[in-house]
Scaffold this motif. Structure first.
Motif, short mmCIF file in Angstrom:
data_model
loop_
_atom_site.label_atom_id
_atom_site.label_comp_id
_atom_site.label_asym_id
_atom_site.label_seq_id
_atom_site.Cartn_x
_atom_site.Cartn_y
_atom_site.Cartn_z
N SER A 15 76.72 17.77 38.55
CA SER A 15 76.64 16.52 37.79
C SER A 15 76.64 15.33 38.72
O SER A 15 77.27 15.34 39.77
N TYR A 16 75.86 14.34 38.31
CA TYR A 16 75.84 13.06 39.02
C TYR A 16 76.79 12.13 38.30
O TYR A 16 76.49 11.71 37.17
N GLY A 17 77.88 11.82 38.91
CA GLY A 17 78.87 10.99 38.20
C GLY A 17 79.33 11.73 36.96
O GLY A 17 79.86 12.83 37.04
N ALA A 20 75.74 15.38 33.44
CA ALA A 20 75.51 16.73 33.93
C ALA A 20 74.02 16.93 34.14
O ALA A 20 73.22 16.64 33.26
N ALA A 21 73.65 17.40 35.32
CA ALA A 21 72.23 17.63 35.60
C ALA A 21 71.89 19.12 35.50
O ALA A 21 70.79 19.49 35.11
N LEU A 22 72.83 19.96 35.86
CA LEU A 22 72.63 21.41 35.72
C LEU A 22 73.87 22.01 35.09
O LEU A 22 74.99 21.68 35.46
N PRO A 40 60.24 20.35 31.78
CA PRO A 40 59.83 18.96 31.63
C PRO A 40 60.50 18.03 32.64
O PRO A 40 61.49 18.41 33.27
N SER A 41 59.95 16.85 32.77
CA SER A 41 60.45 15.89 33.74
C SER A 41 61.93 15.55 33.48
O SER A 41 62.34 15.37 32.35
N GLY A 42 62.69 15.51 34.55
CA GLY A 42 64.09 15.13 34.42
C GLY A 42 65.01 16.25 33.96
O GLY A 42 66.19 16.04 33.72
N CYS A 43 64.48 17.49 33.90
CA CYS A 43 65.32 18.57 33.40
C CYS A 43 66.25 19.13 34.47
O CYS A 43 67.16 19.89 34.17
N GLY A 44 66.01 18.78 35.72
CA GLY A 44 66.92 19.24 36.76
C GLY A 44 66.28 20.18 37.77
O GLY A 44 66.99 20.83 38.54
N LYS A 45 64.96 20.22 37.81
CA LYS A 45 64.28 21.13 38.74
C LYS A 45 64.58 20.78 40.19
O LYS A 45 64.98 21.63 40.98
N SER A 46 64.38 19.50 40.50
CA SER A 46 64.62 19.09 41.89
C SER A 46 66.08 19.28 42.26
O SER A 46 66.40 19.69 43.38
N THR A 47 66.96 19.00 41.31
CA THR A 47 68.38 19.15 41.57
C THR A 47 68.71 20.59 41.95
O THR A 47 69.43 20.84 42.91
N LEU A 48 68.13 21.53 41.22
CA LEU A 48 68.38 22.93 41.52
C LEU A 48 67.88 23.28 42.91
O LEU A 48 68.57 23.92 43.71
N ASP A 173 59.12 21.23 46.60
CA ASP A 173 59.28 20.42 45.40
C ASP A 173 57.96 19.72 45.07
O ASP A 173 57.60 18.74 45.71
N GLU A 174 57.26 20.23 44.10
CA GLU A 174 55.94 19.70 43.73
C GLU A 174 55.12 19.38 44.97
O GLU A 174 54.70 18.24 45.16
N PRO A 175 54.86 20.38 45.80
CA PRO A 175 54.28 20.09 47.12
C PRO A 175 52.83 19.63 47.05
O PRO A 175 52.32 19.13 48.05
N1 ATP Z 1 70.80 10.73 42.74
C1 ATP Z 1 70.95 10.78 41.41
N2 ATP Z 1 71.91 10.05 40.83
C2 ATP Z 1 72.09 10.09 39.48
N3 ATP Z 1 71.35 10.83 38.65
C3 ATP Z 1 70.36 11.59 39.17
C4 ATP Z 1 70.11 11.59 40.58
N4 ATP Z 1 69.07 12.42 40.80
C5 ATP Z 1 68.70 12.91 39.61
N5 ATP Z 1 69.46 12.43 38.62
C6 ATP Z 1 69.37 12.75 37.19
O1 ATP Z 1 69.53 14.15 37.05
C7 ATP Z 1 68.60 14.66 36.13
C8 ATP Z 1 67.75 15.73 36.78
O2 ATP Z 1 66.94 15.16 37.79
P1 ATP Z 1 65.88 15.96 38.64
O3 ATP Z 1 65.36 15.04 39.68
O4 ATP Z 1 66.49 17.21 39.11
O5 ATP Z 1 64.76 16.27 37.57
P2 ATP Z 1 63.33 16.96 37.77
O6 ATP Z 1 63.30 18.08 36.84
O7 ATP Z 1 63.07 17.22 39.19
O8 ATP Z 1 62.35 15.84 37.24
P3 ATP Z 1 60.86 15.49 37.74
O9 ATP Z 1 59.97 16.51 37.16
O10 ATP Z 1 60.63 14.13 37.14
O11 ATP Z 1 60.89 15.47 39.22
C9 ATP Z 1 67.79 13.50 35.62
O12 ATP Z 1 68.32 13.12 34.39
C10 ATP Z 1 68.01 12.44 36.65
O13 ATP Z 1 67.99 11.17 36.04
#
Ligand code: ATP
Ligand code: MG
Lengths: 252, 282, 287
Positions: A15-17, A20-22, A40-48, A173-175
């Motif tokens: 979680s960011y702050g 929860a991201a994952l 979908p966008s913002g679902c947490g792919k990059s975070t994982l 990541d989306e290379p």
């Molecule tokens: N550094 C950060 N600080 C706070 N929140 C973040 C940070 N990075 C990502 N988030 C939040 O965490 C969630 C997941 O983000 P993430 O970048 O993993 O999504 P994603 O699936 O990669 O999206 P995209 O397809 O747009 O790249 C989003 O709601 C995003 O707003």
């Protein structure tokens, strides 16, 4: 699953702050296969993906719980050396970020910081540029700044740079999202060859790309792992309603 | 509106013009080389060699830069790359505050702390006598005054470098310091140079604090413990009083012109660099 | 994968320690400066300092205070700030509203503001004095006001430009589409939207002006009395500190420390207020 997993995720939450991201992700990533993370966008792919080489800790106010095991060793174990963990994984980001140095130095950078001797460097650089399919295009201009290359070439340079530290896993990541179709094709072709030697994890929002490349697929929605399995199963016979809708393009 | 706008843009030229016109009488009588490189300063005899003052300024500014550059750079790296985000945000107002303290206060502080420090501790340590009012004291005070300039700009330069570039290096297994050394510093070198040039030009024209601690003796300083008489102090100490001596005011405005030209030159250089890397710094 | 103490780790540890040390030096200096001023100043602070003007023999250690300099500084710098505001507001509005974004004129003006910002205040002082001689004005409140307003003009204009250039283009368009002219837009919409930023820019400029000695040294002169007209010389706090410290008498030097405390507190108040305004402002601006 027939092959044994290379990377195991156990109850991973990020979680960011306070957001929860994952949420409690558990999954095994197969060895020497291409695994696609879709959603979908913002679902947490990059975070994982970033959780896999501990780049998340870089930002503040990130809390991580759970385990990520590589070869049965937890990378979040505080006794482990973070640089050695990261060395095991090559990262390819959305946009290429060549280091502010020459083409040659970009590839040599990784081996150098890990203390590889100088005398075999020419050979090393040539080897990895060849694997990344860039050698023929740049062999006469190795000492030019890397920023002079086209975006597509830069991305392959970043691939060569990552491979040069001899990782076991490639995180991408989306290379291809910043690349033209031709360059994208090259990178995809590259991945198909590389999977013989490396475990590849690729984040993509292009479903067709996932279909073309992936052997294994994870579908994430709002931070939760909804479904995962062999690509054929996910695309042709998804078990979960949400996955079905996403594959058909109803939710995006 | 356009008129005021153009007017304010024109002010730089107006100042240059005004200073040139006023310095003209002395430039007509003596060669520029003689004014700048003669060390004979006897206004009553009509000798206006500015070398002692120019050397005083160079000593003071040089010492300030030598002290300020490494300390500011390392502080900026620490705050932007290592310190927790909260500490980084928290420290910014304090750096601004350091920049906002009036130079006369720095002067008071210099007299109270730095001058005795140089006199009683630093100079005896090297086996030298010093009154404490020296180019070293002035340099130390000046260096503290330009900390905020250099730190602020350097931090903005670092801030402008994409996070992904750092991550590219970290992901290869580089340590944070390796990333700073090989990637960050290399990428931001022009910006760092610009920051330091701006710091230098700020130190070059700083008047009050220097005037209060440099000692003001018309002699080329031979060591850091000697007193010096920097150009701005020369103007501040004498201008407005000595109008009765022929050419004196022209000579003083000549030194103002020298300050002006040098400072503008350094500003042009650093603005050009910052412009090239797309940064506008306040 | 276990941690090992390698050469690169040691190098990192050494540099990290060095960096922490440097940061400590920087913030230590700030604490030391303010601490010294407070400790030294409080000892010699009394009500007379801020309620009385210097009486006969003040600079020899007799009765009095620096009210003349406090009033002088306030009147001089407030007027200069007002003038600089009147001059810089049109400039900043012009380069942001009339001139197209990134037009050549706007770039040129911003560049010359940058240069003006870099010119040392002593040069402003010398230049201001020449201009005064040209117009036949002697060292006076008026001379000081003119010089300080020129000196703080670029400081204020740049600080304002930074805020106003953040106003989103849509706001301009929304205003035009309601039939407002550029002038009305500039004056009403933009100034209202950025008011706290403008006030904070003015405060920053005031802070710089009130603390600067070199620019008023020969333009405003010095006087033990509170100026009653624009053409009388006026005392200012920085110069009062400078002159009191320059006397050979410890009692008078003590008063310099008290005056330094007054000036420092003034600067602290101004800079904290300015920061508070912009912090609030950042939260409210339409992005
Ligand atoms: N550094 C950060 N600080 C706070 N929140 C973040 C940070 N990075 C990502 N988030 C939040 O965490 C969630 C997941 O983000 P993430 O970048 O993993 O999504 P994603 O699936 O990669 O999206 P995209 O397809 O747009 O790249 C989003 O709601 C995003 O707003
Ligand atoms: Mg993403």
């Amino acid at each position: 699953m027939d092959a044994k997993p290379h990377l195991q995720v156990k109850n991973l939450s990020v979680s960011y702050g306070t957001t929860a991201a994952l949420k409690n992700i558990s999954v095994d990533i197969p060895d020497k296969k291409i695994t696609a993370i879709i959603g979908p966008s913002g679902c947490g792919k990059s975070t994982l993906l970033r959780a896999f080489n501990r780049l998340l800790e870089d930002g503040d106010e990130v809390s991580i719980s759970g385990q990520v095991l590589v070869d049965n060793e937890d990378i979040y174990d505080p006794r482990n050396d973070i640089t050695q963990i990261r060395k095991k994984m090559g990262l390819l980001s959305q946009k290429p970020y060549p280091l502010p140095m020459s083409i040659f130095e970009n590839v040599a950078y990784g081996p150098r910081i890990h203390g590889i001797k100088k005398n075999r460097m020419d050979e090393t650089v040539r080897h990895y540029l060849t694997i990344a399919g860039l050698w023929e295009e740049v062999k006469d201009r190795l000492h030019e700044p890397a920023t002079r290359l086209s975006i597509g070439q830069q991305q392959r340079l970043c691939l060569a740079r990552g491979l040069a530290v001899e990782p076991e896993i490639i995180l991408a990541d989306e290379p291809t999202s910043a690349l033209d179709p031709k360059s994208s094709q090259k990178i995809e072709a590259e991945f198909k060859v590389l999977k013989n030697d490396y475990t590849i994890i690729i984040v993509t929002h292009i479903l067709r790309q996932a279909r073309r490349l992936a052997d294994y697929v994870l579908f994430i929605y709002l931070g939760e792992l909804i479904e995962h399995g062999p690509a054929r199963q996910i695309f042709e016979n998804p078990q979960h309603e949400m996955t079905k809708e996403y594959i058909q393009g109803i939710i995006s | 509106m356009l008129l005021i706008t153009l007017g304010s843009g024109f002010l730089v030229f107006l100042m240059a013009l005004g200073l040139c016109v006023k310095a003209w009488p002395i430039l007509r009588l003596k060669s520029l080389g003689e004014i700048l490189f003669s060390s004979s300063w006897h206004p009553l005899k009509g000798d206006f060699g500015m070398l002692p003052f120019i050397m005083g300024t160079l000593w003071v500014t040089g010492i300030a830069i030598i002290i300020a550059v490494p300390i500011s750079l390392l502080t900026a790296i620490y705050l932007s790359e290592y310190a927790p985000k909260r500490m980084k945000e928290f420290s910014k107002p304090f750096i601004d505050l350091l920049a906002g303290i009036p130079s006369v206060i720095y002067g008071v502080w210099g007299i109270l702390i730095i001058v005795p420090l140089v006199k009683d501790h630093i100079a005896p340590f090297f086996g030298v006598y010093s009154s404490g009012y020296s180019v070293l004291s002035a340099g130390i005070v000046l260096s503290i005054m330009i900390f905020p300039v250099i730190i602020h700009i350097t931090m903005e330069v670092f801030h402008s470098i994409p996070r992904e570039l750092r991550e590219a290096s970290l992901a290869l297994g580089a340590t944070r310091w390796q990333t700073v050394k090989h990637v960050l510093l290399r990428k931001s070198l022009p910006g760092i140079v610009a920051a330091n040039v701006l710091g230098f030009s700020r130190a070059f024209g700083e008047t009050m604090a220097v005037l209060m601690v440099a000692g003001n003796i018309v002699k080329i300083p031979l060591s850091v413990f000697d007193a010096g008489y920097p150009l701005p102090a020369l103007i501040a100490n004498n201008y407005g009083e000595m109008l009765s001596i022929p050419l004196y005011d022209a000579a003083l405005l000549m030194s103002a012109l020298v300050l002006f030209v040098v400072v503008i030159f350094f500003n042009v250089v650093s603005r050009y660099i910052l412009h090239r890397i797309n940064l506008r710094i306040s | 994968m276990k941690k090992k103490m390698t050469a690169k780790k040691i190098e990192e540890a050494v540099f990290k320690a060095l960096m922490k040390g440097c940061a400590l030096v920087v913030f230590g200096c700030l604490v030391l400066i303010i601490g010294t001023v407070i400790i030294k100043g409080i000892g010699s602070m009394n009500l007379d300092m801020i309620t009385k003007t210097p009486e006969g023999g003040y600079y020899l250690g007799k009765e009095g205070g620096v009210l003349n300099a406090i009033v002088g500084s306030f009147v001089l710098t407030l007027s200069a700030t007002a003038i600089a505001l009147l001059m810089s507001l049109p400039v900043v509005l012009y380069i942001n509203v009339y001139a197209k974004k990134n037009s050549r004129l706007a770039t040129l003006i911003r560049l010359s503001l940058d240069f003006l910002w870099g010119i040392p205040s002593i040069v402003y002082g010398a230049f201001g004095f020449t201009v005064m001689i040209f117009f036949g004005i002697t060292a006076s409140l008026l001379g000081g006001i003119i010089t300080v307003s020129l000196f703080i003009l670029p400081i204020m204009a740049r600080a304002m430009d930074e805020v106003i250039s953040l106003v989103p283009g849509e706001l301009f368009e929304a205003s035009y589409s309601l039939g407002a002219t550029k002038f009305e837009t500039a004056l009403k919409v933009i100034t209202r939207q950025t008011m706290p930023g403008i006030v904070s820019a003015a405060l920053i400029a005031f802070g710089r002006g009130v603390g600067d000695a070199a620019s008023v040294l020969f333009t405003a002169g010095f006087s033990d009395r509170i100026p009653l007209s624009l053409l009388q010389p006026a005392a200012t706090l920085p110069l009062a500190i400078f002159f009191q410290l320059g006397t050979p008498f410890p009692e008078v030097q003590e008063r310099a420390y008290a005056s330094a405390l007054i000036l420092t507190i003034l600067i602290l108040i101004v800079s904290v207020t300015a920061r508070f305004l912009t912090a609030r402002f950042r939260r409210h601006i339409i992005q």
